[in-house]
Design an enzyme around this catalytic site. Sequence first.
Site, PDB file in Angstrom:
ATOM      1  N   CYS A   1     -11.316 -14.173  18.486  1.00  0.00           N
ATOM      2  CA  CYS A   1     -12.577 -13.463  18.236  1.00  0.00           C
ATOM      3  C   CYS A   1     -12.982 -13.394  16.753  1.00  0.00           C
ATOM      4  O   CYS A   1     -14.129 -13.725  16.413  1.00  0.00           O
ATOM      5  CB  CYS A   1     -12.520 -12.056  18.812  1.00  0.00           C
ATOM      6  SG  CYS A   1     -11.434 -11.838  20.220  1.00  0.00           S
TER       7      CYS A   1
ATOM      8  N   HIS B   1     -17.371 -16.712  23.214  1.00  0.00           N
ATOM      9  CA  HIS B   1     -18.011 -15.490  22.750  1.00  0.00           C
ATOM     10  C   HIS B   1     -19.518 -15.720  22.702  1.00  0.00           C
ATOM     11  O   HIS B   1     -19.984 -16.744  22.195  1.00  0.00           O
ATOM     12  CB  HIS B   1     -17.490 -15.090  21.371  1.00  0.00           C
ATOM     13  CG  HIS B   1     -16.047 -14.695  21.389  1.00  0.00           C
ATOM     14  ND1 HIS B   1     -15.029 -15.605  21.154  1.00  0.00           N
ATOM     15  CD2 HIS B   1     -15.450 -13.504  21.670  1.00  0.00           C
ATOM     16  CE1 HIS B   1     -13.867 -14.975  21.264  1.00  0.00           C
ATOM     17  NE2 HIS B   1     -14.087 -13.712  21.579  1.00  0.00           N
TER      18      HIS B   1
ATOM     19  N   GLN C   1      -6.423 -20.661  24.999  1.00  0.00           N
ATOM     20  CA  GLN C   1      -7.425 -19.997  25.828  1.00  0.00           C
ATOM     21  C   GLN C   1      -8.701 -20.832  25.908  1.00  0.00           C
ATOM     22  O   GLN C   1      -9.083 -21.486  24.934  1.00  0.00           O
ATOM     23  CB  GLN C   1      -7.791 -18.633  25.233  1.00  0.00           C
ATOM     24  CG  GLN C   1      -6.710 -17.579  25.345  1.00  0.00           C
ATOM     25  CD  GLN C   1      -7.170 -16.256  24.757  1.00  0.00           C
ATOM     26  OE1 GLN C   1      -7.659 -16.213  23.637  1.00  0.00           O
ATOM     27  NE2 GLN C   1      -7.033 -15.186  25.511  1.00  0.00           N
TER      28      GLN C   1
ATOM     29  N   LYS D   1     -15.701  -3.730  30.742  1.00  0.00           N
ATOM     30  CA  LYS D   1     -15.474  -5.135  31.048  1.00  0.00           C
ATOM     31  C   LYS D   1     -15.413  -5.350  32.556  1.00  0.00           C
ATOM     32  O   LYS D   1     -15.165  -4.421  33.323  1.00  0.00           O
ATOM     33  CB  LYS D   1     -14.175  -5.629  30.420  1.00  0.00           C
ATOM     34  CG  LYS D   1     -12.927  -4.881  30.880  1.00  0.00           C
ATOM     35  CD  LYS D   1     -11.666  -5.383  30.164  1.00  0.00           C
ATOM     36  CE  LYS D   1     -10.450  -4.541  30.552  1.00  0.00           C
ATOM     37  NZ  LYS D   1      -9.211  -5.043  29.911  1.00  0.00           N
TER      38      LYS D   1
ATOM     39  N   ARG E   1       1.480 -15.026  20.345  1.00  0.00           N
ATOM     40  CA  ARG E   1       1.798 -13.606  20.431  1.00  0.00           C
ATOM     41  C   ARG E   1       3.310 -13.464  20.569  1.00  0.00           C
ATOM     42  O   ARG E   1       3.930 -14.185  21.338  1.00  0.00           O
ATOM     43  CB  ARG E   1       1.076 -12.959  21.620  1.00  0.00           C
ATOM     44  CG  ARG E   1      -0.434 -13.000  21.468  1.00  0.00           C
ATOM     45  CD  ARG E   1      -1.179 -12.430  22.650  1.00  0.00           C
ATOM     46  NE  ARG E   1      -2.614 -12.599  22.489  1.00  0.00           N
ATOM     47  CZ  ARG E   1      -3.528 -12.275  23.405  1.00  0.00           C
ATOM     48  NH1 ARG E   1      -3.136 -11.754  24.566  1.00  0.00           N
ATOM     49  NH2 ARG E   1      -4.815 -12.463  23.161  1.00  0.00           N
TER      50      ARG E   1
ATOM     51  N   HIS F   1     -17.142 -11.044  25.037  1.00  0.00           N
ATOM     52  CA  HIS F   1     -15.919 -11.844  25.082  1.00  0.00           C
ATOM     53  C   HIS F   1     -15.761 -12.340  26.518  1.00  0.00           C
ATOM     54  O   HIS F   1     -15.783 -11.527  27.450  1.00  0.00           O
ATOM     55  CB  HIS F   1     -14.692 -11.001  24.726  1.00  0.00           C
ATOM     56  CG  HIS F   1     -14.779 -10.305  23.409  1.00  0.00           C
ATOM     57  ND1 HIS F   1     -13.970 -10.632  22.349  1.00  0.00           N
ATOM     58  CD2 HIS F   1     -15.556  -9.273  22.985  1.00  0.00           C
ATOM     59  CE1 HIS F   1     -14.249  -9.832  21.324  1.00  0.00           C
ATOM     60  NE2 HIS F   1     -15.208  -8.999  21.689  1.00  0.00           N
TER      61      HIS F   1
ATOM     62  N   ASP G   1     -11.611 -19.927  25.433  1.00  0.00           N
ATOM     63  CA  ASP G   1     -12.196 -18.709  24.886  1.00  0.00           C
ATOM     64  C   ASP G   1     -13.667 -18.911  24.562  1.00  0.00           C
ATOM     65  O   ASP G   1     -14.054 -19.937  23.999  1.00  0.00           O
ATOM     66  CB  ASP G   1     -11.441 -18.307  23.610  1.00  0.00           C
ATOM     67  CG  ASP G   1     -11.371 -16.808  23.446  1.00  0.00           C
ATOM     68  OD1 ASP G   1     -11.994 -16.098  24.244  1.00  0.00           O
ATOM     69  OD2 ASP G   1     -10.682 -16.350  22.513  1.00  0.00           O
TER      70      ASP G   1
END
Length: 635
Positions: A333, A384, A380, A464, A362, A510, A382
Amino acid sequence: MIAITLPDGSKREFAQPVTVAEVAASIGPGLAKSALAGKVDGQVVDLSHRIDGDAALAILTDKSPEGLEVIRHSTAHLLAYAVKELFPDAQVTIGPVIENGFYYDFAYKRPFTPEDLAAIEARMQELARKDEKVERRVLPRDEAVAYFKGLGEHYKAEIIGSIPAGEDVSLYREGGFEDLCRGPHVPSTGRLKHFKLMKVAGAYWRGDHRNEMLQRIYGTAWASKDELQQYLQMLEEAEKRDHRRLGRELDLFHLDEHSPGTVFWHPKGWALWQQVEQYMRAVYRDNGYLEVKGPQILDRALWEQTGHWEKYRDNMFVTESEKRDYAVKPMNCPGHILIFKQGIKSYRDLPLRYGEFGQCHRNEPTGGLHGIMRVRGFTQDDGHIFCTEDMILGECVAYTALLQKVYKDFGFEHIIYKVATRPAARIGSDEIWDKAEHALMESLRASGCEFEIAAGDGAFYGPKIEYTLKDAIGRQWQCGTMQVDFSMAERLDAEYVAEDSTRRHPVMLHRAIVGSMERFIGILIEQYAGALPAWLAPVQVAVAPITDGQADYALSVAKSLQKQGVRVQSDLRNEKITRKIRELSMQKVPYILVVGDKEKANGAVSVRARGNLDLGVMPFDDFAARLADDIARKV
């Protein structure tokens, strides 16, 4: 008079305090017999709980989730009871309910064996048949500590000693066993009938690796014999589908202690990865996403600005260079916001959709790693979306439709939808939260989706949607998410020029569809038990000549298919064709083409489809057309 309001709105009045069991009996003998516990003003309690004022009451049976949880909690105590009967020197610690079952941790001088597990389960059955009453009593904390020390239960005494002084604690007794517990429990051990012990594993006392290693016995418990059998059959099927075993057998990937929590992808596995990634890349392209790529390492100051350094530091890998601290990114992000901030953005540029196959790291604990499902290094899909408040609804509607199509293409028809709403600790006005929650719910209604409300489970900066798919054997996997964020863009001072020429912070959505690519591929492997559909299969076609005399023709068939974009391999080994077919079948190749002299002479192939289906001899061009159609339709 005491008024008891039941779930249907009806009321029952009693002249004096009454127990939950007595209320159940007043309703009818059937309910009295099936009752396990009660729910008084939202709190689950024992049947013996005395109600001394007006209250709302629901009688819990094994048909309700809360009732099943009471069964599992009570079965954990039955496990500890049986262990103490068979192994008096064992010390009991904790025994909570978990998904589909329970566990209990024990301190014992030697490891429990499979034979011990069988004996413990048999003793549990004996104790259940005794139908011993389960009774609750309350002791002052210090008295309870002394009581358990006197029993030699030092772990239990330590637990009680951590409770604030002056408080009372509750204990539950069944037969010769008494345990510390808040409850509630079933009224007697005879209500526990359908359970099975599953395995023994190690666990540190209080979850701290510096403490003693205990033995954790896992079990499962259900309301009926059929439910127990269905669960055990599902586990048996899950074992056959285990992505770790199939990853080895199909030569897709391996895990190595030289890099714990990361994946070594083999050629076939990477071919599968590429199919998923290229499919998702096309999804980005066809739905207005601009693909970006951010760096792996970002300065500590950025993570402090976003709040991750304070709240997520223990899960981040950090490094240092030239007296500056950096972190390997655990999420994408902040990098996308930095990209957004380059150059002036206008309201006309919104919505602006960024997508990235972003690799994240992580620092997960070793005990939490699980094949490629839970790793330390993952990628990911991912995305946005930077937009205005007025755009949230439209973007969420479009996203849900997109996610549904993607999941369907991968073979998942059943999706569970959940909206996580505002937590008690949050930022932003109620007006903004109202708008965001309304948009998420309306987007699901507009898509014809029924959904659950997860009250208070939203992030501190916004609500979410969680999208959970159900696989071929009924397991649920939460993969997709759509999260509304009013905070991070403002924290990093990202702005756009509004229609009135003022500077405003964009709303940040997100979103991820498959989530972790590694985890999703693991789910796919287990969904199909390794027999992936032709469009995803690492090897789509194998060509096997009967003798060396057809090797040249087999190679020409393979080359023709490769030119059409097919992933194909040739098996030219000097082996019997039956052995080749058997071994290729074990590799779960969708199509095996057998070629002999007749096929070579006629430009044909003998086609065997996965599942030992003989499709007969057909012209090569007909097979190529059939395969192309299978791939296009993603069957």
